[in-house]
Design a protein around this motif. Structure first.
Motif, PDB file in Angstrom:
ATOM      1  N   ILE A 204       3.873   6.037  -2.590  1.00 20.68           N
ATOM      2  CA  ILE A 204       4.380   5.677  -1.441  1.00 20.68           C
ATOM      3  C   ILE A 204       3.217   4.611  -0.545  1.00 20.68           C
ATOM      4  O   ILE A 204       3.746   3.677  -0.007  1.00 20.68           O
ATOM      5  CB  ILE A 204       5.095   6.810  -0.737  1.00 20.68           C
ATOM      6  CG1 ILE A 204       6.301   7.466  -1.318  1.00 20.68           C
ATOM      7  CG2 ILE A 204       5.621   6.328   0.678  1.00 20.68           C
ATOM      8  CD1 ILE A 204       6.617   8.611  -0.711  1.00 20.68           C
ATOM      9  N   ALA A 205       2.113   5.192  -0.695  1.00 19.05           N
ATOM     10  CA  ALA A 205       1.115   4.441   0.106  1.00 19.05           C
ATOM     11  C   ALA A 205       1.014   3.118  -0.556  1.00 19.05           C
ATOM     12  O   ALA A 205       0.908   1.975   0.251  1.00 19.05           O
ATOM     13  CB  ALA A 205      -0.179   5.242  -0.008  1.00 19.05           C
ATOM     14  N   LEU A 206       1.080   3.021  -1.870  1.00 18.84           N
ATOM     15  CA  LEU A 206       1.103   1.636  -2.459  1.00 18.84           C
ATOM     16  C   LEU A 206       2.321   0.691  -2.188  1.00 18.84           C
ATOM     17  O   LEU A 206       1.989  -0.392  -1.723  1.00 18.84           O
ATOM     18  CB  LEU A 206       0.906   1.968  -4.053  1.00 18.84           C
ATOM     19  CG  LEU A 206      -0.487   2.012  -4.638  1.00 18.84           C
ATOM     20  CD1 LEU A 206      -0.184   2.275  -6.281  1.00 18.84           C
ATOM     21  CD2 LEU A 206      -1.245   0.768  -4.322  1.00 18.84           C
ATOM     22  N   LEU A 207       3.016   1.378  -1.909  1.00 19.79           N
ATOM     23  CA  LEU A 207       4.494   0.552  -1.588  1.00 19.79           C
ATOM     24  C   LEU A 207       4.442   0.148  -0.138  1.00 19.79           C
ATOM     25  O   LEU A 207       4.593  -0.970   0.219  1.00 19.79           O
ATOM     26  CB  LEU A 207       5.488   1.576  -1.618  1.00 19.79           C
ATOM     27  CG  LEU A 207       7.010   0.863  -1.383  1.00 19.79           C
ATOM     28  CD1 LEU A 207       7.358  -0.397  -2.393  1.00 19.79           C
ATOM     29  CD2 LEU A 207       8.173   1.746  -1.240  1.00 19.79           C
ATOM     30  N   SER A 208       3.787   1.130   0.743  1.00 20.77           N
ATOM     31  CA  SER A 208       3.363   0.487   2.333  1.00 20.77           C
ATOM     32  C   SER A 208       2.539  -0.484   2.049  1.00 20.77           C
ATOM     33  O   SER A 208       2.648  -1.332   3.133  1.00 20.77           O
ATOM     34  CB  SER A 208       3.081   1.907   2.743  1.00 20.77           C
ATOM     35  OG  SER A 208       1.629   2.432   2.706  1.00 20.77           O
ATOM     36  N   LEU A 209       1.611  -0.647   1.278  1.00 15.32           N
ATOM     37  CA  LEU A 209       0.296  -1.590   1.382  1.00 15.32           C
ATOM     38  C   LEU A 209       1.295  -2.991   0.900  1.00 15.32           C
ATOM     39  O   LEU A 209       0.891  -3.917   1.573  1.00 15.32           O
ATOM     40  CB  LEU A 209      -0.632  -1.326   0.407  1.00 15.32           C
ATOM     41  CG  LEU A 209      -1.714  -2.324   0.124  1.00 15.32           C
ATOM     42  CD1 LEU A 209      -2.506  -2.587   1.731  1.00 15.32           C
ATOM     43  CD2 LEU A 209      -2.799  -1.815  -0.748  1.00 15.32           C
ATOM     44  N   ALA A 210       2.182  -2.875  -0.091  1.00 14.85           N
ATOM     45  CA  ALA A 210       2.714  -4.159  -0.078  1.00 14.85           C
ATOM     46  C   ALA A 210       3.619  -4.384   0.920  1.00 14.85           C
ATOM     47  O   ALA A 210       3.625  -5.823   1.439  1.00 14.85           O
ATOM     48  CB  ALA A 210       3.765  -3.923  -1.479  1.00 14.85           C
TER      49      ALA A 210
ATOM     50  N   VAL B 119       3.248  -4.213   4.069  1.00 10.92           N
ATOM     51  CA  VAL B 119       2.334  -4.809   5.205  1.00 10.92           C
ATOM     52  C   VAL B 119       1.944  -6.268   4.708  1.00 10.92           C
ATOM     53  O   VAL B 119       1.816  -7.048   5.474  1.00 10.92           O
ATOM     54  CB  VAL B 119       0.787  -3.841   5.271  1.00 10.92           C
ATOM     55  CG1 VAL B 119       0.044  -4.655   6.211  1.00 10.92           C
ATOM     56  CG2 VAL B 119       1.423  -2.538   5.956  1.00 10.92           C
ATOM     57  N   LEU B 120       1.279  -6.246   3.359  1.00 11.48           N
ATOM     58  CA  LEU B 120       1.082  -7.670   2.719  1.00 11.48           C
ATOM     59  C   LEU B 120       2.104  -8.568   3.033  1.00 11.48           C
ATOM     60  O   LEU B 120       1.993  -9.956   3.329  1.00 11.48           O
ATOM     61  CB  LEU B 120       0.436  -7.475   1.449  1.00 11.48           C
ATOM     62  CG  LEU B 120      -0.946  -6.841   1.351  1.00 11.48           C
ATOM     63  CD1 LEU B 120      -1.105  -6.506  -0.088  1.00 11.48           C
ATOM     64  CD2 LEU B 120      -1.961  -7.715   1.918  1.00 11.48           C
TER      65      LEU B 120
ATOM     66  N   GLY C 187      -8.232  -7.806  14.301  1.00 15.73           N
ATOM     67  CA  GLY C 187      -6.726  -7.967  14.240  1.00 15.73           C
ATOM     68  C   GLY C 187      -5.890  -6.929  13.730  1.00 15.73           C
ATOM     69  O   GLY C 187      -6.604  -5.874  13.164  1.00 15.73           O
ATOM     70  N   ARG C 188      -4.640  -6.965  13.735  1.00 15.70           N
ATOM     71  CA  ARG C 188      -3.910  -5.566  13.403  1.00 15.70           C
ATOM     72  C   ARG C 188      -3.907  -5.588  11.868  1.00 15.70           C
ATOM     73  O   ARG C 188      -3.915  -4.604  11.344  1.00 15.70           O
ATOM     74  CB  ARG C 188      -2.353  -5.773  13.728  1.00 15.70           C
ATOM     75  CG  ARG C 188      -2.126  -5.420  15.356  1.00 15.70           C
ATOM     76  CD  ARG C 188      -2.747  -6.487  16.376  1.00 15.70           C
ATOM     77  NE  ARG C 188      -2.181  -6.366  17.576  1.00 15.70           N
ATOM     78  CZ  ARG C 188      -3.237  -6.898  18.733  1.00 15.70           C
ATOM     79  NH1 ARG C 188      -4.640  -7.072  18.450  1.00 15.70           N
ATOM     80  NH2 ARG C 188      -2.672  -6.878  19.933  1.00 15.70           N
ATOM     81  N   LYS C 189      -3.463  -6.657  11.266  1.00 10.63           N
ATOM     82  CA  LYS C 189      -3.053  -6.685   9.759  1.00 10.63           C
ATOM     83  C   LYS C 189      -4.490  -6.248   9.035  1.00 10.63           C
ATOM     84  O   LYS C 189      -4.242  -5.482   8.126  1.00 10.63           O
ATOM     85  CB  LYS C 189      -2.679  -7.973   9.390  1.00 10.63           C
ATOM     86  CG  LYS C 189      -1.979  -7.998   7.918  1.00 10.63           C
ATOM     87  CD  LYS C 189      -1.139  -9.361   7.855  1.00 10.63           C
ATOM     88  CE  LYS C 189      -0.646  -9.358   6.541  1.00 10.63           C
ATOM     89  NZ  LYS C 189       0.561 -10.472   6.365  1.00 10.63           N
TER      90      LYS C 189
END
Length: 554
Positions: free
Chosen positions: A525-531, A533-534, A419-421
């Motif tokens: 910023i990567a941590l923010l992007s992870l949030a 996506v979640l 899957g994508r996620k």
């Protein structure tokens, strides 16, 4: 493979078959049932499938791959209750409608790879073959970024006219611009003509990166949509590698930069000829008919013929007629009484706004998590670790390019399985760790260069299984059909705009913060992007485009 659809009939991708007993007896006679169709998309099959394209034989018919059709069991619910039916499509008919649009991605990647060697050749007094080789920093910057400016303008240009052009004509225009840009650049007598060629090539990039994922997503079966759209990312990486290799062969030739830029022209010609022979998107034909831009009956018949070709069936077969009828009913239901073409600002309203937040957010984070900055430090990191290839920038780039290719292949093989996620979550988590490791390396782990090498490879690998292919896949499938053309053009604009922003901001940020704090910023910023996506990104695996619109966006 079992999928459950909503009460809206599954559309072009789900290939609903007639419920007659004769059809069921015929389909049950086939003994090949796919439990996981993505496993069939191996590279040997891709390279040999051209010979059996039965619908439109563009290449001599050679028995390199079986032309039999594969069946896929699908479940869907209807108003009359649930019924089981099987899907049938020819793999040989799927390959070419993917391949020729994907060449648009390859030519985008080729520009990235070839430009690095071409600028070295262009500035060399001995090898340039010109009297205007002594370029200023501004002039060199314009040569390098000319295609980026063109791509930005192209993505703006296509926003209001995407639905008017259609997916196929947009790709044809992109191929023409690629051809003109590559040809003009290679024969440029002076800098001004060279820059015109670079901008024209960039316009082709803007249109191709909009039209290619759109056409592929709308024409391929839904159960392999993730694989094929992600495979387009692999073509971008292949293009980068091709640019590096052509550059390495021509770097010592007088006027070698002309060959590096000009090599794209014959590839663009091949793309244009291939796209010319493809059918238009059936979804686009029906969309224009529902919008009142064409005769409903005429475009409905054209859509049936197009779908038959895309699935390797006889022209105008009953199965395709049934699917097109189901699609038309769904479109009319989605449009309701308002069957006019969507306004320029409709993409910022309702379900389209939700789709833009998801798709635009992904392509924004794809750029601002620091990919250009990490690759900028690649040569320095490898050289510090003692790798001999670090002394040769081209060879270092090839090594990284091959690794990107391998990791993109992993995403392609798993995107329709996991899957994508999950791929996004796993990949972005790895990106975050790698950025924090790079920050630590420049702050207090300078004596351990292997840490930096590992972090670099971790970043590249995780990017290629997450942001690289999955962002474009989500963009191609998340927008409602009514605003899909405008929505994707806006996402492409967001991508190139943020790319330009990161590129221009990198040097002043490096001077202001230092490498260690810059990577720390990218890690945050990567941590923010992870949030993001979640919390906001849905799973679209196995859903048709209409199911995504009906189930996720509403």
């Amino acid at each position: 493979m079992a999928l459950t659809a909503s009460s809206t009939p599954p559309l072009l991708n789900d290939l609903k078959l007639s419920s007659s007993h004769s059809h069921h007896r015929l389909l049950r006679s086939h003994n090949t049932h796919l439990s996981n169709p993505t496993h069939l998309l191996s590279f040997p099959q891709i390279s040999t499938s051209f010979s059996q394209f039965n619908t439109r034989p563009l290449i001599t018919n050679m028995p390199l791959i079986s032309s039999r059709k594969f069946n896929l069991k699908v479940r869907a619910s209807s108003a009359a209750g649930e019924e089981a039916y099987q899907d049938e499509f020819s793999w040989s008919s799927v390959i070419l409608p993917f391949l020729f649009p994907a060449l648009g991605g390859l030519l985008f990647g080729y520009d990235i790879g070839a430009t690095s060697g071409a600028t070295l050749s262009l500035q060399s007094p001995e090898l340039s073959g010109t009297t205007w080789f002594n370029l200023s920093a501004v002039q060199l910057g314009l040569v390098v970024s000319g295609s980026l400016y063109g791509a930005l303008f192209g993505s703006i240009l296509v926003y209001p006219i995407a639905d008017f052009l259609g997916r196929k004509r947009e790709l044809l225009v992109a191929a023409l611009l690629y051809f003109l840009g590559g040809s003009i650049t290679s024969y440029a007598p002076d800098l001004n003509i060279l820059l015109i060629g670079r901008v024209l090539y960039g316009l082709g990039i803007g249109l191709a990166m909009h039209g290619a994922p759109l056409y592929i997503a709308e024409t391929c079966p839904s159960q392999i949509r993730g694989t094929l759209v992600s495979l387009k990312e692999l073509f971008i990486v292949l293009g980068i590698l091709l640019g590096y290799f052509v550059g390495s062969f021509q770097i010592d030739a007088v006027g070698g930069w002309r060959y590096m830029f000009g090599f794209s022209a014959p590839v663009a010609l091949l793309m244009g000829l291939g796209v010319w022979g493809l059918p238009p998107s059936p979804r686009w034909l029906l969309l224009r008919a529902v919008q009142g831009k064409a005769s409903l009956q005429e475009y409905k018949e054209k859509a049936v013929v197009a779908l038959s070709k895309l699935r390797g069936r006889p022209a105008g077969d009953k199965v395709s007629e049934k699917q097109i009828e189901d699609t038309l009913v769904s479109l009319k239901s989605a449009y309701g009484s308002d069957q006019e073409e969507g306004s320029v600002f409709e993409v910022f309203q309702g379900p389209s706004l939700k789709a833009f937040v998801i798709g635009g957010g992904l392509v924004l984070f794809q750029q601002i998590t620091g990919q250009p900055s990490v690759l900028y430090y690649a040569g320095q990191i490898l050289q510090t670790a003692g790798f001999s290839a670090a002394a040769d920038a081209t060879r270092v780039s090839v090594v990284i390019g091959v690794f990107k290719l391998l990791m993109t292949s992993v995403a392609i093989l798993k995107v329709d399985d996991l899957g994508r996620k999950p791929l996004l979550i796993g990949g972005i988590s790895g990106i975050t760790v790698s950025l924090l490791l790079l920050s630590a390396y420049y702050k207090f782990l300078g004596g351990f260069p292997l840490v930096a090498v590992g972090a670099l490879l971790l970043y590249v690998g995780c990017y290629q299984i997450s942001f690289g292919p999955i962002s474009w896949l989500m963009v191609s499938e998340i927008f409602p059909l009514r605003t899909r053309g405008k929505g994707i053009s806006l996402a492409v604009l967001t991508n190139f705009g943020s790319n330009a922003l990161v590129t221009f901001a990198f040097s002043p940020l490096k001077e202001l913060l230092g490498a260690e704090n810059l990577f720390l910023l990218f890690g945050a910023i990567a941590l923010l992007s992870l949030a993001f996506v979640l919390l906001y990104v849905p799973e679209t695996k196995g859903l048709s485009l209409e199911e995504i619109e009906n189930k996720i966006l509403k």
